[in-house]
Write a protein that holds these residues in place. Structure first.
Motif, PDB file in Angstrom:
ATOM      1  N   UNK A 201      -3.055  -3.783  10.763  1.00 14.05           N
ATOM      2  CA  UNK A 201      -4.187  -2.904  10.459  1.00 14.05           C
ATOM      3  C   UNK A 201      -4.933  -3.427   9.244  1.00 14.05           C
ATOM      4  N   UNK A 202      -6.263  -3.571   9.339  1.00 17.92           N
ATOM      5  CA  UNK A 202      -7.050  -4.013   8.183  1.00 17.92           C
ATOM      6  C   UNK A 202      -6.861  -3.057   7.006  1.00 17.92           C
ATOM      7  N   UNK A 203      -7.035  -3.554   5.777  1.00 14.67           N
ATOM      8  CA  UNK A 203      -6.776  -2.712   4.599  1.00 14.67           C
ATOM      9  C   UNK A 203      -7.631  -1.454   4.544  1.00 14.67           C
ATOM     10  N   UNK A 204      -8.885  -1.529   5.030  1.00 15.43           N
ATOM     11  CA  UNK A 204      -9.724  -0.332   4.981  1.00 15.43           C
ATOM     12  C   UNK A 204      -9.177   0.769   5.890  1.00 15.43           C
ATOM     13  N   UNK A 205      -8.609   0.363   7.057  1.00 14.65           N
ATOM     14  CA  UNK A 205      -7.993   1.350   7.944  1.00 14.65           C
ATOM     15  C   UNK A 205      -6.694   1.882   7.334  1.00 14.65           C
ATOM     16  N   UNK A 206      -5.942   0.980   6.694  1.00  7.79           N
ATOM     17  CA  UNK A 206      -4.711   1.414   6.030  1.00  7.79           C
ATOM     18  C   UNK A 206      -5.018   2.486   4.990  1.00  7.79           C
ATOM     19  N   UNK A 207      -6.090   2.277   4.244  1.00  2.00           N
ATOM     20  CA  UNK A 207      -6.465   3.241   3.203  1.00  2.00           C
ATOM     21  C   UNK A 207      -6.800   4.597   3.817  1.00  2.00           C
ATOM     22  N   UNK A 208      -7.536   4.587   4.917  1.00  2.00           N
ATOM     23  CA  UNK A 208      -7.905   5.843   5.572  1.00  2.00           C
ATOM     24  C   UNK A 208      -6.682   6.564   6.128  1.00  2.00           C
ATOM     25  N   UNK A 209      -5.766   5.797   6.752  1.00  2.50           N
ATOM     26  CA  UNK A 209      -4.560   6.408   7.322  1.00  2.50           C
ATOM     27  C   UNK A 209      -3.672   6.981   6.209  1.00  2.50           C
ATOM     28  N   UNK A 210      -3.570   6.252   5.091  1.00  2.58           N
ATOM     29  CA  UNK A 210      -2.796   6.756   3.953  1.00  2.58           C
ATOM     30  C   UNK A 210      -3.387   8.076   3.444  1.00  2.58           C
ATOM     31  N   UNK A 211      -4.707   8.116   3.319  1.00  2.20           N
ATOM     32  CA  UNK A 211      -5.354   9.332   2.830  1.00  2.20           C
ATOM     33  C   UNK A 211      -5.142  10.493   3.786  1.00  2.20           C
ATOM     34  N   UNK A 212      -5.212  10.227   5.083  1.00  4.42           N
ATOM     35  CA  UNK A 212      -4.983  11.281   6.073  1.00  4.42           C
ATOM     36  C   UNK A 212      -3.561  11.819   5.995  1.00  4.42           C
ATOM     37  N   UNK A 213      -2.627  10.961   5.582  1.00  3.80           N
ATOM     38  CA  UNK A 213      -1.228  11.370   5.462  1.00  3.80           C
ATOM     39  C   UNK A 213      -0.954  12.067   4.130  1.00  3.80           C
ATOM     40  N   UNK A 214      -1.997  12.335   3.382  1.00  6.34           N
ATOM     41  CA  UNK A 214      -1.828  13.040   2.109  1.00  6.34           C
ATOM     42  C   UNK A 214      -1.574  12.130   0.928  1.00  6.34           C
ATOM     43  N   UNK A 215      -1.652  10.796   1.145  1.00  4.88           N
ATOM     44  CA  UNK A 215      -1.395   9.841   0.066  1.00  4.88           C
ATOM     45  C   UNK A 215      -2.723   9.269  -0.433  1.00  4.88           C
ATOM     46  N   UNK A 216      -3.520  10.148  -0.999  1.00  7.40           N
ATOM     47  CA  UNK A 216      -4.863   9.745  -1.412  1.00  7.40           C
ATOM     48  C   UNK A 216      -4.838   8.729  -2.552  1.00  7.40           C
ATOM     49  N   UNK A 217      -3.924   8.887  -3.515  1.00 11.83           N
ATOM     50  CA  UNK A 217      -3.879   7.972  -4.650  1.00 11.83           C
ATOM     51  C   UNK A 217      -3.484   6.556  -4.228  1.00 11.83           C
ATOM     52  N   UNK A 218      -2.409   6.380  -3.408  1.00  8.06           N
ATOM     53  CA  UNK A 218      -2.125   5.023  -2.915  1.00  8.06           C
ATOM     54  C   UNK A 218      -3.294   4.431  -2.126  1.00  8.06           C
ATOM     55  N   UNK A 219      -4.018   5.294  -1.401  1.00  4.28           N
ATOM     56  CA  UNK A 219      -5.182   4.821  -0.655  1.00  4.28           C
ATOM     57  C   UNK A 219      -6.248   4.290  -1.602  1.00  4.28           C
ATOM     58  N   UNK A 220      -6.488   5.007  -2.687  1.00  5.17           N
ATOM     59  CA  UNK A 220      -7.487   4.573  -3.656  1.00  5.17           C
ATOM     60  C   UNK A 220      -7.061   3.289  -4.366  1.00  5.17           C
ATOM     61  N   UNK A 221      -5.757   3.141  -4.601  1.00  4.61           N
ATOM     62  CA  UNK A 221      -5.253   1.911  -5.225  1.00  4.61           C
ATOM     63  C   UNK A 221      -5.468   0.718  -4.293  1.00  4.61           C
ATOM     64  N   UNK A 222      -5.236   0.954  -2.992  1.00  3.68           N
ATOM     65  CA  UNK A 222      -5.481  -0.113  -2.016  1.00  3.68           C
ATOM     66  C   UNK A 222      -6.967  -0.466  -1.983  1.00  3.68           C
TER      67      UNK A 222
END
Length: 477
Positions: A201-222
């Motif tokens: 999965x490309x990093x931009x999709x990883x960030x969106x999936x992380x945010x959807x899973x409630x991990x907004x801060x790790x998504x922003x770090x990515x």
């Protein structure tokens, strides 16, 4: 290796073959200057000029000295026309420098010689993809599968695979893996009959999936890493991650995207349903869970459709019916079951074509298209220089009656009762042409996004809250 060669008796070191080996050893160590000296010595001691020029090519490639590389490849082919590998390398360089006629000339010589059919077919594929001739590219891949012994480097194979119906895509992937099982990491995603799910999965999709899973801060770090790498989508993805609703705001469960071609959400409480038609990549410009999160927060129901037959849904969705009429009947049943009183349709890219056609037939109040296709006739596509999805377009122009190849009659039949918004990049000429084709029809409003020159407008539409307003403004109290 270098020390061993240098320790040989002087008489042995001066043998051309030894100097060739020494040049190769220097190359492997990264010492290109010493490699060139060894090549010059080998030439002085009478080594074969062709073999030395091949070594020079290796050095020039390591140095990224493309001018001397191209000149040397041309010299070798002129002096040794039977050197198939060198002719192949020259054709690749000609393609890279956009000298297509000369690349085709050398590819034809290679093909006619029969010396290296594997290299010839790889070149045929590369040239076909350069010319957007996906039919010829597909034929080259099938020839490679039937006759080849070594799997070649076929760039942008995904661009070809996404245009194939799911069953044909899966069959071709199985044929390839039967001979080259080591390609499983690259082709495994095409084995399923459902939607395309990337293995990596490309990093931009990883960030969106992380945010959807409630991990907004790790998504922003990515996303910060993406910014550092100069990813142009960073700003838009960042805005989307920030705007995603929290899970505790959902009024119904979020969908689970298992790659199915038809995904139906739990019924919401707003009596609004969003019907989404994805493009040829089986996405809506982003993971469909992102779109669903906004629907879930508003209590809207949703239905997500993937084009498994690669017909832009002109022949329906086989999971719902044998043709368009049966599919419409099935969708009407789903909408009734969800208690729909207000229907919204969204389509991205090729999915925009179906969003308009099906939306009008199902009585949608509002249709939103992100760089949507509006005319798939060969004449129109050729006139505006749109070669995207050529394999799909060619197939559809054989299957679909002329009057059904564009959306003008569909839109006219609605009499302006359906609002149709076309969003697209103002600097994306092909998308502009599709929007302009229906600009003056009743109910249509065009929204060119200033300075945008790419096809994917789903990201800026969601980042700019246009999609969210589309859902909220049209909601029913």
């Amino acid at each position: 290796m270098i020390d061993f060669l240098l320790d040989l008796p002087a008489r042995t070191v001066l043998v051309p073959r030894a100097q060739n080996l020494l040049a190769l050893a220097y190359l492997r160590s990264g010492d290109t200057i010493s490699a060139l000296r060894a090549i010059d010595l080998a030439r002085l001691f009478g080594a074969s000029e062709i073999s030395l020029m091949k070594l020079n090519c290796t050095v020039y490639r390591a140095l990224k000295d493309w001018r001397r590389l191209d000149e040397t490849l041309e010299l070798i082919v002129a002096r040794a026309p039977a050197e198939a590998q060198i002719r192949y390398q020259l054709a690749i360089r000609l393609l890279a420098t956009q000298k297509l006629p000369r690349a085709k000339h050398h590819a034809m010589i290679l093909l006619q010689s029969g010396a290296r059919s594997d290299l010839a077919e790889e070149l045929r594929y590369r040239i076909a993809m350069t010319e957007d001739d996906t039919e010829a590219a597909l034929d080259a891949v099938k020839t490679i599968v039937a006759q080849g012994e070594i799997w070649p480097d076929l760039p942008n194979l995904v661009g070809l695979f996404v245009q194939l119906p799911a069953s044909e895509r899966a069959n071709l992937a199985r044929d390839i893996l039967a001979k080259w099982p080591e390609q499983l990491p690259n082709l495994g995603t095409y084995l399923e009959a459902g939607g395309l799910q990337p293995k990596v999965m490309p990093p931009e999709q990883q960030a969106l999936i992380l945010a959807l899973a409630g991990q907004r801060q790790p998504a922003l770090e990515l996303l910060d890493e993406m910014k550092g790498n100069g990813n142009p989508d960073w700003s838009e993805i960042h805005q989307i991650v920030q705007s995603l609703p929290d899970a505790n705001q959902y009024q119904r469960p979020l969908i689970e995207d298992d790659g199915s071609n038809v995904i139906i959400s739990h019924t919401g409480n707003s009596r609004v349903t969003l019907l989404v038609f994805t493009g040829l990549a089986d996405r809506a410009g982003m993971p469909i869970q992102v779109l669903d999160s906004f629907c879930a927060a508003l209590g809207h129901s949703a239905v997500y459709l993937r084009d498994s037959t690669r017909t832009l849904f002109t022949s329906g969705a086989p999971e719902l019916g044998a043709n368009q009429e049966e599919t419409l009947t099935a969708l009407s049943g789903i909408l009734n079951k969800q208690g729909t009183q207000h229907l919204l349709c969204f389509g991205s890219s090729a999915g925009g074509f179906a969003a308009v056609r099906y939306g009008i037939k199902l009585g949608a109040a509002h249709i939103l298209c992100a760089s949507g296709a509006t005319n798939i006739s060969t004449d129109f596509m050729t006139a505006v220089g749109d070669s995207r999805g050529k394999l799909v377009v060619t197939r559809l122009n054989k299957l679909v009656p002329a009057e059904d190849r564009d959306l003008s009659q569909d839109i006219l039949s609605a009499g302006g009762e359906c609002r149709i918004d076309m969003w697209y990049g103002a600097n994306s000429p092909k998308d502009v042409a599709h929007a302009e084709f229906i600009r003056d029809l009743p109910g249509v409003t065009c929204f060119p996004i200033p300075d945008l020159d790419r096809h994917n407008t789903s990201l800026p539409i969601v980042a700019g809250r246009i999609f969210q307003e589309f859902l909220g403004i049209s909601s029913v109290a």
